[in-house]
Design an enzyme around this catalytic site. Structure first.
Site, PDB file in Angstrom:
ATOM      1  N   LYS A  79     -96.238 -14.224 -80.805  1.00 22.64           N
ATOM      2  CA  LYS A  79     -97.181 -13.960 -79.910  1.00 22.64           C
ATOM      3  C   LYS A  79     -97.213 -12.694 -79.208  1.00 22.64           C
ATOM      4  CE  LYS A  79     -97.616 -19.408 -78.691  1.00 22.64           C
ATOM      5  NZ  LYS A  79     -97.887 -20.902 -78.804  1.00 22.64           N
ATOM      6  N   ASP A 103    -103.894 -22.060 -76.247  1.00 23.78           N
ATOM      7  CA  ASP A 103    -103.082 -22.900 -75.724  1.00 23.78           C
ATOM      8  C   ASP A 103    -103.612 -23.502 -74.265  1.00 23.78           C
ATOM      9  OD1 ASP A 103    -100.664 -22.769 -77.307  1.00 23.78           O
ATOM     10  OD2 ASP A 103     -99.751 -21.298 -76.803  1.00 23.78           O
TER      11      ASP A 103
END
Ligand code: ATR
Length: 273
Positions: A64, A101
């Site tokens: 990420k 997220d």
């Protein structure tokens, strides 16, 4: 056909392909979605090669931060998170990095569980990338307080400082806290070791406090088991967050918002059988 992938390492057990394929089927979108094992030492090369043709990608552990660096532009929430879980190729060929997220977690809590965060006392356990990824969207819901408790208190303090301009956020050690809260989110990886962060059971108000573990599995996680034993009002695992962050990515790519409820039920059925 438009191509999408999820990059990770390892990636074999990723639920993203089944989620995205079910979304595509449900909404009648013509797209191909695969899992792609990226080499640990060359995420950028692997992703750049894919994006010669590919339209979008999800990015999971441990890439990420690499995806954050690779993106040509970032959404404000990805900028704050310091991490990207969704890449989207723009009309001009550049890559936009987003982080869905936090929006996924907030949606699972507010829409799926009907639990408004406004005015609530929230305790987050952990201070790693998972927490940094969700703080901005959580603070945007105007909670009364967000306390970040971590084994290594310094890391909680760094995060609290980093987000202090967005709302009432404080740092703590696990054993400093005793007053009941409305919501406890476990964002530590303690469940992987079969452990529960050592917090006081008095933090749970029986029949009231919602306890949420970002992890999930075939069996209830150790944190979910513990929270149930303490009489928590509601106990949830992170599968809903996973489905909602995937739906946010799908929406970014295709401009269509899938209905997550039937897809989540199907994925839970597949996971549990
Ligand atoms: P992620 O990106 O999933 O957040 P991470 O950055 O490695 O992963 O962070 C893991 C988090 O889980 C950290 O907050 C870690 O605590 P430390 O900062 O003190 O290391 C926490 N953690 C991991 N194992 C734990 C355990 N057994 N008990 C309590 N906390 C734990």
């Amino acid at each position: 056909m438009d191509r999408y992938v999820v990059f990770g390492n390892p990636i074999a057990h990723s639920k993203s392909p089944v989620l995205q394929r079910l979304f595509a089927e449900q909404t009648g979108q013509s797209m191909q979605y695969d899992a792609l094992l990226a080499p640990l030492d060359d995420f950028a090369g692997c992703a750049s090669a894919f994006f010669q043709e590919g339209r979008g990608a999800n990015v999971t552990v441990p890439f990420k931060e690499d995806a954050y660096r690779l993106a040509n532009s970032l959404t404000p929430r990805a900028q704050r998170a310091g991490a990207v879980n969704t890449l989207s190729k723009q009309a001009d060929g550049t890559l936009l990095g987003d982080n869905t997220d936090g929006a996924g977690l907030v949606r699972d809590l507010t829409v799926n569980a009907g639990f408004s965060l406004k005015g609530k006392r929230i305790l987050i356990l952990g201070a790693g990338g998972a927490v940094r990824g969700v703080l901005e969207p959580m603070l945007a819901e105007s909670p009364a307080s967000v306390t970040i408790a971590n084994r290594t208190v310094d890391k909680a303090e760094v995060l609290a400082e980093l987000f202090s301009d967005l709302g009432p956020v404080a740092a703590s050690g696990f054993d400093w806290l005793h007053e009941p809260v409305d919501l406890i989110i476990n964002a530590t990886s303690a469940s992987l070791a079969g452990e529960v962060p050592p917090i006081a059971s008095s933090l749970i108000e029986p029949g009231q406090t919602l306890c949420y573990d970002m992890m999930y599995g075939k069996e209830p996680t150790p944190f979910c088991v513990w929270a149930t034993e303490q009489g928590a009002g509601q106990v949830m695992d992170g599968l809903g967050m996973l489905a909602e962050q995937a739906a946010e990515a799908f929406y970014l790519w295709r401009g269509v918002r899938p209905d997550t409820a039937p897809v989540l039920a199907e994925v839970r059925r597949l996971l549990f059988t």
